[in-house]
Each structure stands twice: as structure tokens, then as C-alpha cells.
Scaffold this motif. Structure first.
Motif, PDB file in Angstrom:
ATOM      1  N   LEU A 175       0.824  -1.210   0.000  1.00 28.20           N
ATOM      2  CA  LEU A 175       0.000   0.000   0.000  1.00 28.20           C
ATOM      3  C   LEU A 175       0.859   1.261   0.000  1.00 28.20           C
ATOM      4  O   LEU A 175       0.630   2.181  -0.789  1.00 28.20           O
ATOM      5  N   VAL A 176       1.848   1.299   0.864  1.00 28.99           N
ATOM      6  CA  VAL A 176       2.688   2.496   0.967  1.00 28.99           C
ATOM      7  C   VAL A 176       3.504   2.704  -0.304  1.00 28.99           C
ATOM      8  O   VAL A 176       3.628   3.833  -0.801  1.00 28.99           O
ATOM      9  N   ASP A 177       4.054   1.625  -0.868  1.00 26.67           N
ATOM     10  CA  ASP A 177       4.819   1.768  -2.108  1.00 26.67           C
ATOM     11  C   ASP A 177       3.947   2.260  -3.253  1.00 26.67           C
ATOM     12  O   ASP A 177       4.358   3.108  -4.057  1.00 26.67           O
ATOM     13  N   GLY A 178       2.732   1.735  -3.336  1.00 26.34           N
ATOM     14  CA  GLY A 178       1.811   2.214  -4.372  1.00 26.34           C
ATOM     15  C   GLY A 178       1.425   3.669  -4.156  1.00 26.34           C
ATOM     16  O   GLY A 178       1.302   4.443  -5.120  1.00 26.34           O
ATOM     17  N   TYR A 179       1.232   4.038  -2.896  1.00 31.09           N
ATOM     18  CA  TYR A 179       0.903   5.433  -2.589  1.00 31.09           C
ATOM     19  C   TYR A 179       2.052   6.363  -2.940  1.00 31.09           C
ATOM     20  O   TYR A 179       1.845   7.451  -3.494  1.00 31.09           O
ATOM     21  N   LEU A 180       3.275   5.944  -2.626  1.00 32.05           N
ATOM     22  CA  LEU A 180       4.439   6.768  -2.961  1.00 32.05           C
ATOM     23  C   LEU A 180       4.566   6.956  -4.469  1.00 32.05           C
ATOM     24  O   LEU A 180       4.919   8.047  -4.934  1.00 32.05           O
ATOM     25  N   SER A 181       4.291   5.909  -5.238  1.00 32.05           N
ATOM     26  CA  SER A 181       4.349   6.028  -6.702  1.00 32.05           C
ATOM     27  C   SER A 181       3.324   7.028  -7.208  1.00 32.05           C
ATOM     28  O   SER A 181       3.561   7.741  -8.190  1.00 32.05           O
ATOM     29  N   GLU A 182       2.171   7.093  -6.506  1.00 30.45           N
ATOM     30  CA  GLU A 182       1.101   7.989  -6.946  1.00 30.45           C
ATOM     31  C   GLU A 182       1.410   9.438  -6.611  1.00 30.45           C
ATOM     32  O   GLU A 182       1.215  10.335  -7.435  1.00 30.45           O
ATOM     33  N   VAL A 183       1.885   9.677  -5.387  1.00 34.93           N
ATOM     34  CA  VAL A 183       2.114  11.063  -4.969  1.00 34.93           C
ATOM     35  C   VAL A 183       3.463  11.600  -5.441  1.00 34.93           C
ATOM     36  O   VAL A 183       3.726  12.796  -5.305  1.00 34.93           O
ATOM     37  N   ALA A 184       4.320  10.742  -5.983  1.00 37.87           N
ATOM     38  CA  ALA A 184       5.623  11.211  -6.467  1.00 37.87           C
ATOM     39  C   ALA A 184       5.476  12.234  -7.586  1.00 37.87           C
ATOM     40  O   ALA A 184       6.378  13.037  -7.819  1.00 37.87           O
ATOM     41  N   ALA A 185       4.343  12.202  -8.283  1.00 33.66           N
ATOM     42  CA  ALA A 185       4.120  13.143  -9.379  1.00 33.66           C
ATOM     43  C   ALA A 185       3.806  14.550  -8.891  1.00 33.66           C
ATOM     44  O   ALA A 185       3.750  15.482  -9.705  1.00 33.66           O
ATOM     45  N   ASP A 186       3.609  14.720  -7.590  1.00 36.74           N
ATOM     46  CA  ASP A 186       3.314  16.047  -7.041  1.00 36.74           C
ATOM     47  C   ASP A 186       4.598  16.873  -7.025  1.00 36.74           C
ATOM     48  O   ASP A 186       5.547  16.542  -6.315  1.00 36.74           O
ATOM     49  N   PRO A 187       4.679  17.945  -7.786  1.00 37.57           N
ATOM     50  CA  PRO A 187       5.924  18.741  -7.823  1.00 37.57           C
ATOM     51  C   PRO A 187       6.241  19.410  -6.494  1.00 37.57           C
ATOM     52  O   PRO A 187       7.383  19.779  -6.248  1.00 37.57           O
ATOM     53  N   ASP A 188       5.227  19.568  -5.612  1.00 31.04           N
ATOM     54  CA  ASP A 188       5.442  20.224  -4.330  1.00 31.04           C
ATOM     55  C   ASP A 188       5.771  19.243  -3.217  1.00 31.04           C
ATOM     56  O   ASP A 188       5.921  19.662  -2.057  1.00 31.04           O
ATOM     57  N   LEU A 189       5.868  17.960  -3.534  1.00 26.49           N
ATOM     58  CA  LEU A 189       6.183  16.970  -2.502  1.00 26.49           C
ATOM     59  C   LEU A 189       7.637  17.120  -2.072  1.00 26.49           C
ATOM     60  O   LEU A 189       8.558  17.019  -2.878  1.00 26.49           O
ATOM     61  N   GLU A 190       7.841  17.362  -0.795  1.00 23.63           N
ATOM     62  CA  GLU A 190       9.188  17.565  -0.273  1.00 23.63           C
ATOM     63  C   GLU A 190       9.950  16.249  -0.221  1.00 23.63           C
ATOM     64  O   GLU A 190       9.386  15.186   0.016  1.00 23.63           O
ATOM     65  N   PHE A 191      11.256  16.360  -0.420  1.00 20.94           N
ATOM     66  CA  PHE A 191      12.114  15.178  -0.404  1.00 20.94           C
ATOM     67  C   PHE A 191      12.071  14.484   0.957  1.00 20.94           C
ATOM     68  O   PHE A 191      11.962  13.261   1.050  1.00 20.94           O
ATOM     69  N   SER A 192      12.150  15.249   2.021  1.00 15.85           N
ATOM     70  CA  SER A 192      12.154  14.663   3.362  1.00 15.85           C
ATOM     71  C   SER A 192      10.848  13.945   3.659  1.00 15.85           C
ATOM     72  O   SER A 192      10.844  12.895   4.325  1.00 15.85           O
ATOM     73  N   THR A 193       9.739  14.488   3.164  1.00 14.93           N
ATOM     74  CA  THR A 193       8.446  13.839   3.394  1.00 14.93           C
ATOM     75  C   THR A 193       8.383  12.489   2.698  1.00 14.93           C
ATOM     76  O   THR A 193       7.878  11.504   3.260  1.00 14.93           O
ATOM     77  N   PHE A 194       8.890  12.437   1.475  1.00 18.99           N
ATOM     78  CA  PHE A 194       8.911  11.173   0.730  1.00 18.99           C
ATOM     79  C   PHE A 194       9.760  10.130   1.463  1.00 18.99           C
ATOM     80  O   PHE A 194       9.344   8.983   1.647  1.00 18.99           O
ATOM     81  N   VAL A 195      10.944  10.531   1.897  1.00 24.84           N
ATOM     82  CA  VAL A 195      11.858   9.593   2.556  1.00 24.84           C
ATOM     83  C   VAL A 195      11.283   9.126   3.890  1.00 24.84           C
ATOM     84  O   VAL A 195      11.363   7.939   4.242  1.00 24.84           O
ATOM     85  N   GLU A 196      10.677  10.029   4.641  1.00 31.48           N
ATOM     86  CA  GLU A 196      10.116   9.653   5.940  1.00 31.48           C
ATOM     87  C   GLU A 196       9.012   8.620   5.796  1.00 31.48           C
ATOM     88  O   GLU A 196       8.936   7.657   6.566  1.00 31.48           O
TER      89      GLU A 196
END
Length: 618
Positions: A387-408
Motif C-alpha cells: 500500500l505504501v509503495d503504491g501510494y508513494l508512486s502515486e504522490v511522487a508526481a506532485d511537484p510540491d512533494l518535499e524530499f524529506s516527506t517522501f523519505v520519511e
């Protein structure tokens, strides 16, 4: 629907205009009763014989020398008064679920009690309500709906309370004793009535009452559901289904309708009521999808923090049952991006904290892509990882997604939740693709989340041709791919008679590591060449140990494509120039050696003790 007829004389009321009602009679009328804007031309005697209120009002009007009586606060209005007036004249009047509450409230206001006349209107209406209305499922709902316009009279007369008790009691009836022909709109049945009977023609489903209650206003619905829950006979699953049906019925689907100024407060009250009515058992009753939808609505309509907190606590019990689409919660403010990733991170942390994770389950793989044995206790953990990996793939397209938020969020998932890193790899690749300005340090850190040993064959092939990845990662993938290829081509029997390919991936790697010979001196020269040509990147490969064949011989059978072929061409080119100044046939070439060429035999070096043999790719 039940009816009750009162009186026997023909109806002599006529309309003398939009605001005039009069009685056709040989006697002239002697009193005019004003109910709001409607005037009733009537006779004093039949009215005064049954209504104590009219006696007082007519007496006051007579003292003032007028025949006009004004009543502006009569509950039920002109329609309620007309029923009472017809009853006073003994004319035929029909009581139904639609007008009985208005007549009851008007009769109470006019004082039409037994003290004035035996068998007065209040007594007649009470008999009708108790003997017919409250025994009928459909009529009880209709009457309850009509009480809202007559508050507080209907509340003080306990009409509301009696209807709620009757409805709550009927929902607890054994479905086997219910003959049903009303509602259950999901099956398209025409609406008529629910009749409780032992002689049934069809068995009603357990949730036969759910759709009918959706017609109630939110305040009345809340009171009915509280009464149903207080009886303790309804399962949490049925309560949850009823709340879901009510939310679907009243919560708008479109964003504009949900946040419109005219309906914002109503929607906020609605979602807060539904959350308040959720079953006490937080792990059952409502699906995770439904709870996440409520959370999304609560965010959009600006519900309080206590409402969101209650939903998050419930979701944390069953987060692994959600889908990626369910988790796409809107951000509280546009500056935070399109999706509230931090809220999802909070949910994941709560789930991990509540779940007793088991780390003792072994994964026995039939291949590098398919699990054939899973520890049952880890199923929810594995579902969370996907679930989390699929969610990360989906929200990765958000240009405003911070790097630290993705890694956390990526690191919030326990290691046991990711036996395969394909999902994480594609999520990382999507983030790098959508954020091309990411610096080298961050790119190295985010790629470091991936364990190349846990990539499937398809993911490895994709990674070796991925120009967005650092060269160091590509080399790691190629090296492990070769280790895995070597172990699968030379199966080693085990004590149980099985082949090495039936072992977990990590055991395969260790086994292959011991079988593949290496020449550290020549490989150091290859690394030196790769470091000089690696476009300024620090890529170092250190392999220790000896063997019977050269490292080039081990790579000769691997079909490398595009970028991976060029990388190893550089390796062999550097190797050829480093041996006594002699070039090889591949020096300076962009083509890999032919697969049919026989590798040059190299005298094997002595093998060090097994405990000292290892490899590392830095």
C-alpha cells in the motif's frame, strides 16, 4: 398506510377564495376565526362545546363587541384547525399518517379534552396513533418525518419519542418474522409497507430497515440510531452498513456541492454525527474505505481536530485494508501540495505501533517474483508495504512533494513489509523523474532506500537501462543479477534434496558469492578505469577472493543491453590496457565481446579461508 374516519355528516366546508373557508348551512355564521391569513366563517355552538380554548377566546371577543377571533400560534396551521372544526361539526374527517400530528397538536392547543366532551378529538387521535400508526413500520417513519415541522409541540406530546421507540423495536425483529414489500431500494422493489407477520412469503434480509431510515433528517436519524444501539441487539456490522448508506444518501459526490457556502454547515454536522454514531468496536463495523472517505470529507468541510483524531484512531486498526485511491487525502492548504502525505505518514506510524509485527516468518520463493509460503501473521504487514509503495508512486508526481516527506514515509514501513523492493524502486524512479533538479546527495540517499538484492528480474532489467539512476546503483544491480544468474544455473543439492534456487534470495546470494571466482588485482584496475570515466561520480567496486575463471568469463554469457553493455565495455577496455601494456580485442570498442568467444584461461589464485571471503560495493 393506515386511515381513520371520524364523524358521519357530509363535509360542508367550502372555499370562498384562497384565504376563506365557510360552512354551508341554513344558519348564518356568528364567529370568524382567523388562523394566520386564512379566515373561517363558523358557528359558535359546535366549537364551544368541544374546545376550552375557543370558549375563552370567543368570550373575550364578545366583551370587545366583535365576532373576530385571532389565533396566530396554532400548531398545524389552517389545515390542523380545519380538521378540528370538522370534528366539532360531526362531519367526516379522515386521519392519516400525514395529518395526524398536525391534528393532534392543534387539538391539544384548542383544549379538546375528555373534560369538555367524552370521546373528544384528543382521545380519538391517541387511539389511532397507538393502535395503528405505531404498529406500522412505514407509518411510524412518515409520522416521525412530520414531527419536525411541529416542534416543540410534537416533542412535548411525546409523539417523537414514541415513534423512535417503535422504529427501534421493529429493527430488532427477527427478519424471519417480517413480510416485506416496502423499500430495500437496492433491489428496486416498489415502496409499499413492512408488515410483521408469521405467515411470510419471503425472507427479508438483515438490513431491510437500513434504506428506509435514510429518509430521516440528521437529528432524527441520530436519535433513532442511538435507540437502536441502546437495545444491544444490532451487530456492529449492520450499524456500520446503516451509517454508510446514510452517508451515501446525503453527502454530495462533487467537491463544489460539498464545500458550497449554503451547505457547508449542514455537511459538517452530518459527517460529525455519523462519526459520533460509529460502533464502539473500532476494529469492526465500518470498512477502512468508508472511514477514509469520512476523513476526506471532514478535511474538506473543516471539521474539528477531535473529529479527525477519532477517525485516524479507527483507521489505524485496519489501514492495511485500504487502497491507494482511498489514501489520496487532500492537503489542508495548497502550500502543502495536492495530497496530505504527512497525515498518511501519521496513519502508517499508528498502524505499525498497534500491530504486533512478527519477524520470524521465512519467505520460501518458488522464483524471484512469487511467494509460495507466507507467515500468516505477516499478511497485514506485507499489505501495508504494498500500500505504501503504491501510494508513494502515486504522490511522487506532485511537484510540491518535499524530499524529506517522501523519505520519511518510505522508511516508516518496517523491513519485514518489503520482501520485494519492486514497488519502492518504481516509486523512487517516479520521484526522480518528476523532480529532475534533485541534487546528487539527495539522489544518492533516495536510491539508497532500495535493496537491489530484493529486486525482481523485470525490475533489474528496467534498472540497468534507467539513465536516471546513479551509475553506482546500476553496477550494484548488474553485479547481483550476475550472482543470481550463476546460482540458478548451478543448483547445489541440500540436505533435503532440494536445489539452491528454493532457498531465500539472501541465502542464494551468499551461496553464489562463495562459488564465483574473482581476481582482485585486475578488478582494481577496472575500477580505476571506471572511476576515471564515470562522469565525476564516485563509484568503487571492491571484490575479494580467488577462483578458477576470470571475472570477464563470468560476464561473457550475460546479455547486456544499451547502457549496461557500455559500462562493461569500459571495464574490459581498462582491463586490456592494464595487462603488460597490451590491448585486447575489445579495447576502445563500444561493442561487447561475442558470446561465442572462448574466455582466456587465467591461472587460479589460492582461495582464502571461507570466513574471509566477502564482497562489497561502495
Amino acid at each position: 398506510m393506515k386511515f381513520m374516519k371520524l364523524g358521519s355528516k357530509p363535509d360542508a366546508f367550502q372555499s370562498g377564495g384562497a384565504d376563506v373557508r365557510l360552512v354551508v348551512s341554513d344558519l348564518a355564521t356568528d364567529v370568524i376565526v382567523h388562523i394566520g391569513e386564512v379566515r373561517f366563517y363558523l358557528h359558535k355552538f359546535p366549537l364551544l362545546s368541544k374546545s376550552s380554548k375557543l370558549q375563552k377566546l370567543v368570550l373575550k371577543a364578545t366583551e370587545k363587541g366583535t365576532d373576530d377571533v385571532h389565533i396566530d400560534d396554532l400548531p398545524g396551521g389552517a389545515k390542523g384547525f380545519e380538521i378540528c372544526a370538522k370534528f366539532c361539526y360531526g362531519m367526516v374527517v379522515t386521519l392519516s399518517p400525514h395529518n395526524v400530528v398536525a391534528a393532534r397538536c392543534a387539538a391539544e392547543y384548542l383544549g379538546m379534552t375528555e373534560d369538555m366532551d367524552k370521546g373528544n378529538l384528543i382521545f380519538k387521535i391517541e387511539v389511532f396513533i397507538n393502535s395503528s400508526i405505531l404498529r406500522s413500520w412505514k407509518d411510524s417513519i412518515i409520522v416521525l418525518l412530520s414531527t419536525k415541522a411541529l416542534l416543540p409541540w410534537s416533542e412535548e406530546l411525546k409523539v417523537v419519542g414514541r415513534c423512535i421507540d417503535a422504529i427501534a423495536s421493529k429493527t430488532s425483529v427477527d427478519p424471519a418474522n417480517v413480510s416485506w414489500s416496502y423499500s430495500y431500494n437496492k433491489k428496486g422493489v416498489a415502496c409499499t409497507e413492512i408488515i410483521e407477520s408469521a405467515g411470510k412469503t419471503s425472507v427479508a434480509p438483515k438490513d431491510w430497515w437500513v434504506e428506509d431510515l435514510c429518509e430521516l433528517d440528521v437529528d432524527l436519524y441520530k436519535r433513532v440510531m442511538v435507540a437502536i444501539k441502546s437495545k444491544g441487539r444490532m451487530s456492529p456490522d449492520l450499524i456500520g452498513e446503516a451509517l454508510k448508506a446514510y452517508a451515501v444518501r446525503w453527502l454530495p459526490d462533487s467537491y463544489d456541492a460539498l464545500v458550497a457556502d449554503d451547505y457547508m454547515r449542514r455537511n459538517q454536522c452530518l459527517v460529525e454525527t455519523i462519526i459520533w454514531l460509529l460502533p464502539s468496536d473500532k476494529s469492526s463495523g465500518c470498512s477502512c474505505r468508508f472511514l477514509l472517505k469520512l476523513l476526506k470529507v471532514a478535511i474538506l468541510v473543516g471539521s474539528g481536530d477531535h473529529v479527525k483524531e477519532e477517525l485516524m484512531r479507527r483507521i489505524s486498526f485496519q489501514l492495511h485494508k485500504a487502497s491507494v485511491k482511498d489514501l489520496l487525502l487532500p492537503a489542508a492548504s495548497p502550500s502543502e501540495g495536492m495530497h496530505d502525505v504527512r497525515l498518511v505518514h501519521n496513519l502508517v506510524q499508528r498502524f505499525v505501533a498497534r500491530t504486533a509485527l512478527s519477524h520470524n516468518g521465512d519467505f520460501v520463493e518458488k522464483s524471484d517474483e512469487k511467494m509460495i509460503e507466507l507467515n500468516f501473521e505477516q499478511e497485514s504487514t506485507l499489505a501495508l508495504g504494498e500500500l505504501v509503495d503504491g501510494y508513494l508512486s502515486e504522490v511522487a508526481a506532485d511537484p510540491d512533494l518535499e524530499f524529506s516527506t517522501f523519505v520519511e514515509l518510505a522508511t516508516a514501513v518496517p523491513e519485514a513489509a518489503r520482501p520485494v523492493h519492486d514497488g519502492l524502486y518504481y516509486a523512487v524512479d517516479a520521484y526522480i523523474k518528476e523532480h529532475p533538479d534533485i541534487n546528487k546527495a539527495d539522489k544518492k540517499k533516495i536510491c539508497g532506500l532500495i535493496d537491489v538484492k530484493k529486486l525482481s528480474t523485470d525490475a533489474c532489467v528496467h534498472a540497468t537501462q534507467n539513465d536516471r539512476l546513479p551509475l553506482r546503483v546500476v553496477v550494484q544491480v548488474l553485479f547481483f543479477q550476475q550472482l543470481r544468474a550463476g546460482s540458478s544455473s548451478v543448483p547445489a543439492p541440500t540436505d533435503g534434496g532440494e536445489h539452491a534456487c528454493a532457498k531465500p534470495v539472501q541465502e542464494q546470494s551468499e551461496h553464489c558469492e562463495r562459488r564465483i571466482p574473482r581476481h582482485p588485482n585486475k578488478l582494481d584496475k577496472q575500477v580505476t578505469s571506471l572511476s576515471a570515466r564515470g562522469e565525476g561520480e564516485d563509484r568503487h567496486v571492491e571484490l575479494r577472493g580467488g577462483g578458477r575463471n576470470s571475472f570477464k568469463d563470468q560476464l561473457g554469457g550475460l546479455l547486456l543491453q544499451s547502457r549496461s553493455r557500455r559500462i562493461f565495455d569500459k571495464l574490459w577496455s581498462s582491463k586490456g590496457h592494464g595487462e603488460n601494456g597490451k590491448g585486447s580485442e575489445t579495447s576502445g570498442s563500444s561493442q561487447s565481446p561475442p558470446s561465442t568467444a572462448k574466455p582466456t584461461e587465467v591461472k587460479p589464485s589460492p582461495l582464502p579461508p571461507l570466513r574471509n571471503r566477502r564482497y562489497s560495493v561502495s
